[in-house]
Design an enzyme around this catalytic site. Structure first.
Site: not given
Length: 152
Positions: A57, A59, A68, A70, A105, A108
């Site tokens: 990830n 940010e 993210c 993934e 999430c 994803c």
């Protein structure tokens, strides 16, 4: 890096494959950029041809601009021309400590849905090479919307 995995039959992957993927994801945890949430996530995506793509990830101070782990792995694979995937390993936790299973999430899950057959694609939530839970994407995203709805 390409790894020649033999398919274990059907939609599931072997324990040896999972251990290799978890190891690759573990390497990515330290690369996660999570200065705001402190929650580091890593992923290892196995393509049908045996190629592995990893992601972490990233940010951003403008929160929606982050990405993210993934999706990072999927986007790296797609940008290299890959479109067929077998499974993904996901792991993460506060400060990179993996104490619990870390599910993907909703965004994803939908991105993964774009490039796989939900019944056959495995999503592996790992705490270690020996401690993991395996789901089909269909289990995590039932009654999903995919590209086939837009054909024709």
């Amino acid at each position: 890096m390409k790894v020649d995995f033999e398919r274990s039959g059907g939609e599931r992957v072997s324990a040896a494959q999972v251990r290799e993927l978890v190891g690759r994801a573990e390497e990515q945890l330290s690369l996660a950029y999570a200065p705001y949430s402190g929650f580091c996530v890593a992923a290892a995506l196995l393509c049908e041809d045996g190629t592995i793509y990893t992601g972490c990830n990233v940010e951003n101070s403008s929160y929606p601009a982050g990405n993210c782990a993934e999706r990072t792995a999927v986007f790296k694979a797609v940008s290299d021309g890959k479109r067929e995937f077998s499974c993904i390993v996901i792991m993460g936790g506060p400060g990179g400590r993996v104490d619990a299973y870390c599910p993907p999430c909703g965004i994803c899950r939908q991105v993964l849905r774009e490039f796989c057959r939900p019944r056959e694609f495995s999503v592996i939530l790992a705490r270690s090479r020996e401690d993991y839970r395996m789901f089909s994407l269909e289990e995590l995203l039932p009654e999903s919307f995919g590209p086939e709805f837009l054909d024709g």
